[in-house]
Design a protein around this motif. Structure first.
Motif, mmCIF file in Angstrom:
data_model
loop_
_atom_site.group_PDB
_atom_site.id
_atom_site.type_symbol
_atom_site.label_atom_id
_atom_site.label_comp_id
_atom_site.label_asym_id
_atom_site.label_seq_id
_atom_site.Cartn_x
_atom_site.Cartn_y
_atom_site.Cartn_z
ATOM 1 N N ILE A 1 11.006 3.083 -66.909
ATOM 2 C CA ILE A 1 12.128 2.561 -66.139
ATOM 3 C C ILE A 1 12.172 1.041 -66.273
ATOM 4 N N LEU A 2 11.008 0.408 -66.163
ATOM 5 C CA LEU A 2 10.981 -1.052 -66.248
ATOM 6 C C LEU A 2 11.402 -1.539 -67.623
ATOM 7 N N GLU A 3 11.003 -0.811 -68.655
ATOM 8 C CA GLU A 3 11.357 -1.256 -70.005
ATOM 9 C C GLU A 3 12.815 -0.986 -70.329
ATOM 10 N N ALA A 4 13.375 0.041 -69.710
ATOM 11 C CA ALA A 4 14.735 0.423 -70.069
ATOM 12 C C ALA A 4 15.779 -0.160 -69.119
ATOM 13 N N ASP A 5 15.405 -0.324 -67.861
ATOM 14 C CA ASP A 5 16.430 -0.524 -66.834
ATOM 15 C C ASP A 5 15.870 -1.356 -65.691
ATOM 16 N N ALA A 6 15.270 -2.493 -66.019
ATOM 17 C CA ALA A 6 14.597 -3.293 -64.982
ATOM 18 C C ALA A 6 15.544 -3.659 -63.843
ATOM 19 N N HIS A 7 16.811 -3.838 -64.168
ATOM 20 C CA HIS A 7 17.760 -4.263 -63.122
ATOM 21 C C HIS A 7 17.915 -3.232 -62.027
ATOM 22 N N ALA A 8 17.737 -1.959 -62.357
ATOM 23 C CA ALA A 8 17.867 -0.935 -61.316
ATOM 24 C C ALA A 8 16.831 -1.164 -60.231
ATOM 25 N N VAL A 9 15.645 -1.574 -60.657
ATOM 26 C CA VAL A 9 14.581 -1.849 -59.691
ATOM 27 C C VAL A 9 14.929 -3.087 -58.870
ATOM 28 N N LEU A 10 15.424 -4.127 -59.562
ATOM 29 C CA LEU A 10 15.788 -5.353 -58.846
ATOM 30 C C LEU A 10 16.872 -5.065 -57.825
ATOM 31 N N GLU A 11 17.846 -4.286 -58.256
ATOM 32 C CA GLU A 11 18.945 -3.997 -57.339
ATOM 33 C C GLU A 11 18.429 -3.248 -56.103
ATOM 34 N N GLY A 12 17.532 -2.279 -56.340
ATOM 35 C CA GLY A 12 16.960 -1.551 -55.220
ATOM 36 C C GLY A 12 16.198 -2.475 -54.291
ATOM 37 N N MET A 13 15.517 -3.449 -54.866
ATOM 38 C CA MET A 13 14.741 -4.375 -54.030
ATOM 39 C C MET A 13 15.649 -5.298 -53.236
ATOM 40 N N ILE A 14 16.742 -5.711 -53.849
ATOM 41 C CA ILE A 14 17.677 -6.579 -53.119
ATOM 42 C C ILE A 14 18.219 -5.831 -51.904
ATOM 43 N N ILE A 15 18.607 -4.587 -52.133
ATOM 44 C CA ILE A 15 19.134 -3.788 -51.030
ATOM 45 C C ILE A 15 18.077 -3.587 -49.956
ATOM 46 N N GLY A 16 16.832 -3.289 -50.406
ATOM 47 C CA GLY A 16 15.751 -3.103 -49.456
ATOM 48 C C GLY A 16 15.439 -4.391 -48.703
ATOM 49 N N GLY A 17 15.399 -5.489 -49.465
ATOM 50 C CA GLY A 17 15.089 -6.766 -48.837
ATOM 51 C C GLY A 17 16.118 -7.138 -47.787
ATOM 52 N N TYR A 18 17.384 -6.910 -48.123
ATOM 53 C CA TYR A 18 18.459 -7.213 -47.175
ATOM 54 C C TYR A 18 18.318 -6.345 -45.924
ATOM 55 N N THR A 19 17.967 -5.113 -46.136
ATOM 56 C CA THR A 19 17.857 -4.180 -45.004
ATOM 57 C C THR A 19 16.767 -4.604 -44.026
ATOM 58 N N ILE A 20 15.612 -4.971 -44.575
ATOM 59 C CA ILE A 20 14.521 -5.278 -43.644
ATOM 60 C C ILE A 20 14.507 -6.746 -43.237
ATOM 61 N N GLY A 21 15.239 -7.572 -43.988
ATOM 62 C CA GLY A 21 15.261 -8.998 -43.653
ATOM 63 C C GLY A 21 14.209 -9.806 -44.378
#
Lengths: 1054, 196
Positions: A246-266
């Motif tokens: 996943i990281l080699e093919a689609d690293a942005h998917a992980v980043l996007e998930g983290m942004i959403i998670g980060g926003y959610t928890i603050g």
């Protein structure tokens, strides 16, 4: 590049979508390029897999060459060459997919590039030679979506795989990338996001399976301005590479998930803890973060929303335990990666003692789609407790090794056989390890287990991060447990005693067992320690380290016991337990390297004497043995295994048959053996050599059992058999033929006239099909048919049209015999597929060569006729359903598929049972439900009645000559021990064996060459006669073959 | 107490509290250790040492920077002997025992030199099932070193790793940054010849 607004995102998305429109996993969309030859856009896209595995196979060079040649041909503006991330079908790499069309090319090298451009790109003719060929049907499958490996998968986490340039953020945006972030930052409140994630039912994909929504909720409700959003990209499980892909093919998917998670928890700081063994993943993550920052999708004021998040990559340093959440956080803090007790949980006190959320790579990559499509969409896949999909790294002994994503609830057997393409090399499935060193194995009997967190736990394994390692019959489960424990021991951080000391002690025990130093009580000790370690270790590593041991003990306890009590490793892996694997695998332990060495030294008489030490019927075995030795022959790892049986046959054809003299009778006891098959004859031989008076009672006119009355003469000439049986008579064994116990002699009288009785009656009664019409004339079980043919010495007239039901050697013997008796239409009807047939491969091939037809996936339903005589057989087609306890798919009838065959003779060959009707009910000899004799507890050959011993097929059901010989040896030993014990005598002392000096001669550098072929009669030469088909080796051939032996039995001196 | 020297050699850090312990050592033992440290450092060039100092100064003050610093230093000079560890400890203002503890905990860090070409043979499950141990044994024979060792001419060092994530190509080994998969014992000679 400027920082983007949501409108900018949209613009990029639409532009790239149009450009890449015909890149699609769906066949319908993948072809749409032709109509859209817009000016300035590419007319073809070539995607080369750029995952680590394909890199290792040369895809970088391939990519480079492709770029250069496209440029050189002036096609750079028409053909877009893209290096994508991991495609998933690792077994076929390097992989190239060409759009429009989605044409899949496998094992592509830089040398193929010229032709691909010339033929496919310029002339529009895809290259068949590079396409995937389905092994079952032999057909070429050009389109990726139609290949079974891909077709059965459902891609959510791997949605973008092999469709985008792994290092171009625009391509990610083109496939709806960062649209979820835009939605979340402009339109959703943290509580709403949590609700959506909870609704999806997403559970941590790293192995913990904790509900993600709940975890985010805890962190959100924790107090404080400083929080951290963390990604666990440590993926230390051996055999797991989902996160890497996943990281080699689609690293942005992980980043996007983290942004959403980060926003959610603050949280405004994020870390991705990535193991250092993944340099390509780290590189692609770093590029992705930089590109996201440039677009303002990371950093301050993302998309003008006011929310800021900075993400950095933290590289691991080679410690498996750092995949554990508190150890991971300690590592980021620059400390030794040792876990700590919880509570407090990371959601309240995590990294730097601030509230933190740690989620797995795969978990994050699902988040954007959950936001866009909705939690209910995600939970529409899967089971009640396990929603969505799961990515598995399918490796080990399967054909289609690679990365697969399936909906939860898919049976594991489907993953292994439908997607994985089954076991490679036609071996047998033994177990699948799930969850790495923390998990357990799923045996053949549990292949229907659904991929569901709780269902898998019920079987004694865990879902884990997704590593699914398939093992075949050459894997030793004790060694596997030892291997995992060694791993845990090495990786144990050492902080808590249960793990540090416990894994060490368990490893010591397992290592001793694998070295042949196992002791009674070892298994019990392992079982005692395991729950203690599980309950008291500080973190998941220690808590799960005993799992592989417990799991293998649950399903493969016999293997542990064999290692400890019999010093036997049936997979021939634990080399401290044996010298050469061939000898170890042989049921009677024949000195295979010894007699092969004697063939090489041209000392055939000595070789024959060596054979006879363990085997009274080497001439028979040399022709009909299934050769348990051969699959373990180490030569097979170089080119092909040795032709062991054929060399044995060469010895018996050309060496001097040792002359037997009558054995001296030194004891007063008389032993009766009932049945003159290989088991009975062997037992009798051994007993007469120990000085007993032995009489064999045989029902049929001649001795030999199945060797004479089932195995056809074209496989085993009668003269050859007679010579070997004569050797036993010559020792002084009395064989009374034509005498059926229970009819011509009373069993009770035999019992009273002899000190012991050995029942070696075999299994000669065919099972019935249990369908209507079975009593018609013209229906005869295979055992009865072959017996009748042999009683008439192959002179028998039968009908022209014969149908044989079954797939074992009896079925093939009956079919080939019927052919020789003049039947013109001989059909074998088998209810499964060819690969499931128990009959030996070369027998099946011989049958086909002789014009016999085999119809697969067929079952008979009715036999019909007139005037009591068979005329036709009605059948139905079958399809394969769920797995049964042997790990094969159960055939189920296909409605409406009935058909009828006109036949003169139907031969059911589905198995046999012993005929124990002559045993009086009061004899105390227990018979099982299946009709075989039951052994007394903790005994090899004792029956449940005193003084009565049992061996051969009568105990095991239909088996083989060599196994019958083994039980015959055992029975003789047990009889002798029993008698001596009764008389308080000392145990039998084997007389000194004749020492045959074995020369040691081995080629210094083995040259690869296949095994020597066996000459055979042509199909025409076989017609209408029972002449032996295989003609034996010539002297030069035998010598050449014998020279291939690697002498695995050799030991270093001193 | 022998002599009047009284050295503070480290702080023992428990999870929640800090204890400061004074070690009392013999002068001659300390002198030998200082001499060893000096000669260890002498094998690095001035340029290398200033690169190390640069890494340290760029990371000073950053929380949790120890592991990245160690990684960068090791990729610059090849390994992390005690003398370099002391330098890092001083530069980052961390107790040397902490640095030593981290270096010995993580398998990536080495206190002995590695060869010019580092061979890492994967012994993860999939590779093990497909013959990884045999590959390791053969390499060990060919090079005359055990896993963890380095050839005399410092050309190759050999170690095992647990799972490189290329299970599709089992058995696998990595030399420097090149991954070699689907290994056969007969091909090993040819592969090693490419690395001088």
């Amino acid at each position: 590049m400027a920082r983007l607004t949501t409108t900018d995102l949209q613009t990029i998305r639409e532009r790239v979508r149009k450009e890449n429109l015909f890149r699609s996993h769906r066949k319908s969309t993948a072809g749409k390029g032709h109509a859209l030859n817009l000016t300035g856009s590419y007319r073809a896209h070539i995607l080369v897999c750029g995952g680590t595995a394909c890199h290792a196979s040369g895809s970088k060079a391939l990519h480079q060459t492709l770029v250069e040649q496209v440029e050189a041909r002036g096609l750079a503006r028409e053909v877009k060459v893209v290096e994508s991330g991991c495609n998933g079908f690792c077994a076929a790499g390097p992989i190239m997919v060409v759009y429009p069309g989605g044409i899949f090319y496998q094992k592509v090298t830089a040398d193929d590039v010229q032709e691909i451009i010339a033929q496919h790109i310029i002339r529009g003719k895809p290259l068949r030679k590079l396409m995937y060929r389905d092994p079952a049907s032999g057909k070429i499958i050009p389109h990726m979506s139609a290949i079974p490996f891909f077709g059965s998968q459902k891609l959510i986490a791997l949605k973008n795989r092999s469709l985008i340039d792994a290092e171009q953020i625009d391509e990610y945006i083109g496939r709806d990338g960062y649209r979820a972030v835009a939605k979340v930052l402009t339109d959703m409140k943290p509580d709403e996001i949590i609700e959506e994630v909870k609704r999806s039912g997403l559970r941590g994909r790293g192995g913990g399976g904790f509900p993600t929504g709940l975890k985010w909720q805890f962190a959100r409700s924790a107090a404080g301005p400083v929080k951290y959003i963390l990604c666990n990209a440590d993926e230390g499980d051996p055999g797991a590479f989902m996160d890497r892909s996943i990281l080699e093919a689609d690293a942005h998917a992980v980043l996007e998930g983290m942004i959403i998670g980060g926003y959610t928890i603050g949280a405004h700081e994020g870390y991705i803890y990535c193991r250092a063994e993944y340099p390509l993943a780290i590189k692609r993550l770093t590029i992705a973060i930089d590109q996201a920052k440039e677009y303002g999708l990371l950093g301050d004021n993302i998309l003008g929303s006011g929310y800021s998040l900075n993400i950095s990559v933290y590289q691991g340093a080679g410690a498996f335990v750092c995949g554990e959440e508190t150890a991971l956080m300690a590592s980021i803090e620059g400390r030794r990666g040792m876990p700590r007790p919880r509570p407090p949980f990371p959601a309240h006190q995590g990294l730097w003692e601030k509230p933190s959320v740690l989620n797995n790579v795969e978990t994050y990559s699902c988040i954007p789609q959950i936001i866009l499509e909705g939690g209910s969409w995600f939970s529409s896949f899967g089971t009640g407790g396990s929603k969505g999909t799961k990515v598995f790294a399918l490796t080990g002994a399967v054909n289609n090794v690679g990365l697969v994503e399936v909906p939860m609830g898919t049976p594991i057997g489907n993953i292994i056989f439908d997607i994985g393409g089954g076991i490679c090399g036609d071996k047998n499935f033994k177990a699948a390890q799930l969850g790495g060193p923390s998990g357990g194995c799923i045996p053949a009997s549990a292949l229907n287990t659904l991929t569901d967190y709780e269902e898998i736990v019920k079987q004694g394994a865990i879902m884990g991060s997704g590593g699914l390692i398939v093992m075949d019959e050459h894997t030793c489960m004790v060694d596997t447990a030892r291997f995992f424990m060694e791993f845990c021991q090495e990786e144990s951080c050492g902080k808590c005693t249960p793990c540090r000391e416990g894994t060490k002690r368990m490893l010591e025990i397992l290592t001793r067992i694998c070295k042949g130093q196992g002791r009674p009580g070892d298994i019990e000790l392992l079982e005692e320690m395991a729950p203690y370690i599980k309950d008291n270790a500080l973190c998941g590593l220690g808590q799960t380290a005993p799992n592989p041991v417990l799991s293998t003990l649950r399903y493969f306890r016999q293997e542990y016991e064999d290692h400890i009590f019999e010093k036997k490793c049936s997979a021939c892996v634990c080399s401290a337990l044996f010298k050469s694997p061939c000898q170890h695998a042989c049921p009677i332990g024949m000195d295979v390297p010894g007699y092969i060495a004697l063939v090489r030294a041209k000392r055939l008489d000595d070789a024959y004497r060596l054979l006879k030490k363990t085997n009274p019927f080497p001439a028979v075995c040399g022709r009909v043995c299934p050769q348990f030795c051969v699959p373990n022959c180490r030569r097979g790892q170089l080119d092909e295994p040795m032709a062991i049986a054929w060399l044995k046959r060469y010895v018996t054809d050309n060496g001097q048959l040792p002359v037997e003299a009558p054995a001296p009778i030194t004891r007063k006891e008389r032993i009766a053996v009932i049945g003159a098959g290989p088991a009975g004859l062997t037992a009798a031989r051994d007993l007469v050599l120990r000085g007993y008076r032995v009489t064999i009672f045989e029902e049929l006119p001649q001795a030999g059992g199945m060797m004479r009355y089932a195995i056809p003469a074209y496989r085993l000439p009668r003269a050859t058999l007679d010579r070997e049986i004569e050797g036993i008579r010559a020792l002084g064994v009395e064989i009374i033929t034509g005498t059926r116990v229970g009819k011509d002699r009373e069993f009770a009288r035999i019992r009273s006239e002899h000190d012991c009785v050995v029942l070696a009656i075999g299994a000669h009664r065919s099972w019935t099909l249990d369908i209507e019409g079975e009593t018609l004339a013209g229906v005869e079980g295979a055992a009865e048919f072959l017996r009748r043919v042999n009683l008439h010495e192959n002179k028998l007239t039968i009908g022209k049209r014969v149908a044989v039901i079954g797939g074992g050697n009896s079925a093939v013997d009956a079919a080939r015999t019927a052919r020789r008796l003049g039947a013109t239409e001989v059909t074998i009807l088998y209810r499964r597929e060819r690969k499931d047939m128990p009959a030996w491969q070369h027998e099946i091939e011989a049958a086909l060569h002789e014009g016999i037809v085999i119809d697969y996936l067929v079952a008979p339903t009715k036999l019909s006729g007139s005037n009591g005589t068979l005329a036709a057989i009605e059948c139905t087609r079958m399809k394969l359903g769920e797995f049964d306890r042997t790990g094969r798919r159960r055939p189920v009838p296909v409605a409406g598929s009935e058909f009828t065959l006109a036949v003169d003779l139907v031969i059911p060959a589905i198995s046999q049972s012993p005929d124990t009707s002559f045993i009086p009910a009061d004899a105390g000899i227990k018979v099982s439900k299946g009709g075989t004799f039951e052994r007394a507890a903790r005994s090899h050959t004792r029956s449940t009645a005193e003084g009565i011993f049992i061996c051969g097929d009568a105990v095991s059901g239909p088996a083989t000559v060599v196994e019958a010989i083994r039980t015959g040896h055992q029975a003789a030993q047990d009889v002798d021990e029993h008698i001596r014990a009764k008389n308080n005598e000392r145990p039998y002392k084997e007389p000194a064996e004749e020492n045959i000096d074995i020369p040691f001669e081995v080629d210094e550098q083995p040259v690869e060459q296949p095994k020597a072929r066996m000459r055979e009669l042509s199909a025409a030469e076989r017609e209408g006669n029972f002449n032996e088909v295989e003609l034996g080796y010539a002297a030069k051939t035998a010598f050449k073959e014998a020279c291939r032996c690697l002498r695995c039995d050799a030991e270093l001196e001193g | 107490m022998i002599g009047n020297q009284d050295l503070l050699l480290g702080e023992v850090v428990c999870y929640h509290k800090r204890h400061t312990v004074h070690y009392q050592l013999r002068e001659d033992v300390v002198a030998i250790q200082l001499e060893q440290a000096r000669s260890e450092l002498a094998q690095f060039s001035q340029e290398e040492l200033s690169q190390v100092d640069g890494i340290i100064s760029r990371n000073r003050g950053k929380p949790g920077a120890l592991i990245p610093v160690l990684e960068q230093v090791q990729s610059t000079i090849g390994y992390l002997p005690v003398s370099i560890q002391m330098r890092i400890a001083q530069g980052l203002n961390i107790p040397p025992s902490n640095v030593y503890g981290v270096v010995t905990f993580y398998s990536f860090f080495t206190m002995v030199p590695r060869g010019r070409h580092n061979i890492r043979v994967c012994l993860g499950t999939a590779c093990y099932v497909r013959g990884g141990q045999k590959i390791l044994n053969k390499l060990s024979d060919m090079l005359g070193i055990d896993p963890g060792g380095c050839t005399d001419d410092r050309r190759f060092s050999l170690e095992t790793v647990r799972c490189l994530g290329a299970c599709g190509l089992a058995p696998v080994k990595v030399i420097n940054n090149d991954t070699h998969g689907q290994l056969k014992v007969s091909r090993l000679d040819g592969i090693l010849a490419k690395y001088q």
